[in-house]
Design an enzyme around this catalytic site. Structure first.
Site, PDB file in Angstrom:
ATOM      1  N   HIS A  77       0.854  -1.195   0.000  1.00  0.00           N
ATOM      2  CA  HIS A  77       0.000   0.000   0.000  1.00  0.00           C
ATOM      3  C   HIS A  77       0.893   1.249   0.000  1.00  0.00           C
ATOM      4  CE1 HIS A  77      -2.698   3.140   1.539  1.00  0.00           C
ATOM      5  NE2 HIS A  77      -3.643   2.435   0.938  1.00  0.00           N
TER       6      HIS A  77
ATOM      7  N   GLU B 153      -3.968   2.296  -7.318  1.00  0.00           N
ATOM      8  CA  GLU B 153      -4.294   3.453  -6.487  1.00  0.00           C
ATOM      9  C   GLU B 153      -3.313   4.584  -6.799  1.00  0.00           C
ATOM     10  OE1 GLU B 153      -6.478   2.584  -2.625  1.00  0.00           O
ATOM     11  OE2 GLU B 153      -4.450   1.925  -2.266  1.00  0.00           O
TER      12      GLU B 153
HETATM   13  O1  LIG Z   1      -5.901   3.642   0.060  1.00  0.00           O
HETATM   14  C1  LIG Z   1      -7.087   3.519   0.198  1.00  0.00           C
HETATM   15  C2  LIG Z   1      -7.629   2.365   0.920  1.00  0.00           C
HETATM   16  O2  LIG Z   1      -6.580   1.665   1.520  1.00  0.00           O
HETATM   17  C3  LIG Z   1      -8.023   4.487  -0.376  1.00  0.00           C
HETATM   18  O3  LIG Z   1      -8.618   5.228   0.629  1.00  0.00           O
HETATM   19  P1  LIG Z   1      -9.670   6.381   0.228  1.00  0.00           P
HETATM   20  O4  LIG Z   1     -10.695   5.743  -0.626  1.00  0.00           O
HETATM   21  O5  LIG Z   1     -10.223   6.811   1.559  1.00  0.00           O
HETATM   22  O6  LIG Z   1      -8.918   7.451  -0.489  1.00  0.00           O
END
Ligand SMILES: O=C(CO)COP(=O)(O)O
Length: 253
Positions: free
Chosen positions: A80, A152
């Site tokens: 992450h 992400e």
């Molecule tokens: O990294 C995330 C979940 O671990 C994304 O979080 P958010 O959707 O709150 O931006």
């Protein structure tokens, strides 16, 4: 625990889940894993861990994928953005963790994402490089299994809005194309995360396999709305695939 209880109730009976179209998971903190796993037992909610170490030890304080497997965990999040930024995780440590997770028979949920907002094609190149560095070594060494990729964009995590739809489409389509390779299960998938919430999947559902949700699913009601969208999106994708097969059949005749 209150959130988990509501989510378990929701997914037990929701047609999007009972039909097999949608596979829900929750990834609580380590201290809640046991209790959430007990709540979810016998329900379709899969449980994941937010991290794992790459070996059994002795590594005081670390938790290995094999220990997590004994605990009923089936997914392990690896790499992450916060782990990379705050805890020094690199593509190399992520790759070692992916290897250990696959070796334990679990599914790694590998997080990739470019740090700064910019051109979508450059972002696609960057995350495909991250993906290769993260899963390439394990697969090259003969590991097999399913991998979930969470795209992400770092700049879209904790933001007011997700990345623009066109950006998500470009990057996730490229990741989907890059994903299939020997050793990787065919149900491996690409999810989008980063301020994802209700409304998003309906717009980008043809370019992603699912969502990786944070804040905007903390309200179980919002989770329910997203589940509805996921069910409709799955049906729309099935219809499109059926149409394409029929057109292919007609052309063959
Ligand atoms: O990294 C995330 C979940 O671990 C994304 O979080 P958010 O959707 O709150 O931006």
């Amino acid at each position: 625990m209150a959130w988990s209880r509501e989510i378990v109730e929701l997914v037990r009976t929701h047609p999007a889940v009972t039909s097999g179209a949608v596979e829900p998971f929750a990834i609580p903190g380590f201290l809640s894993l046991g209790e959430v796993e007990a709540l979810a037992a016998g329900s379709p909610l899969r449980i994941g861990a937010q991290d794992a170490f790459w070996d059994d030890g002795p590594y005081t304080g670390e938790v290995s994928p094999r220990q997590l497997a004994e605990y009923g965990v089936s997914l392990v999040e690896v790499g992450h953005a916060e782990r990379r930024r705050l805890f020094g995780e690199t593509d190399e440590t992520v790759a070692r963790k992916v290897d250990a997770v696959l070796a334990a028979g679990l599914t790694p949920l590998v997080c990739v994402g470019e740090p700064l907002e910019g051109d979508a094609h450059a972002a696609a190149e960057e995350v495909i490089r991250q993906l290769e560095a993260s899963i390439g070594p394990a697969l090259g060494a003969g590991r097999e299994g399913r991998v979930l990729v969470a795209y992400e964009p770092v700049w879209a995590i904790g933001a007011a809005e997700p990345a623009p739809d066109a950006h998500i489409r470009t990057v996730c389509s490229a990741l989907r194309e890059a994903l299939p390779r020997p050793g990787l299960a065919s149900d491996s998938a690409v999810l989008y995360g980063g301020s994802a919430g209700p409304g998003l999947l309906t717009r980008i559902g043809d370019a992603v396999d699912g969502l990786f949700l944070g804040r905007f699913a903390h309200d179980p009601e919002a989770f329910g709305r997203i589940l509805e969208e996921a069910g409709s999106t799955a049906r729309a994708c099935e219809d499109a695939a059926r149409g394409a097969r029929q057109r292919g059949g007609e052309e063959a005749r």
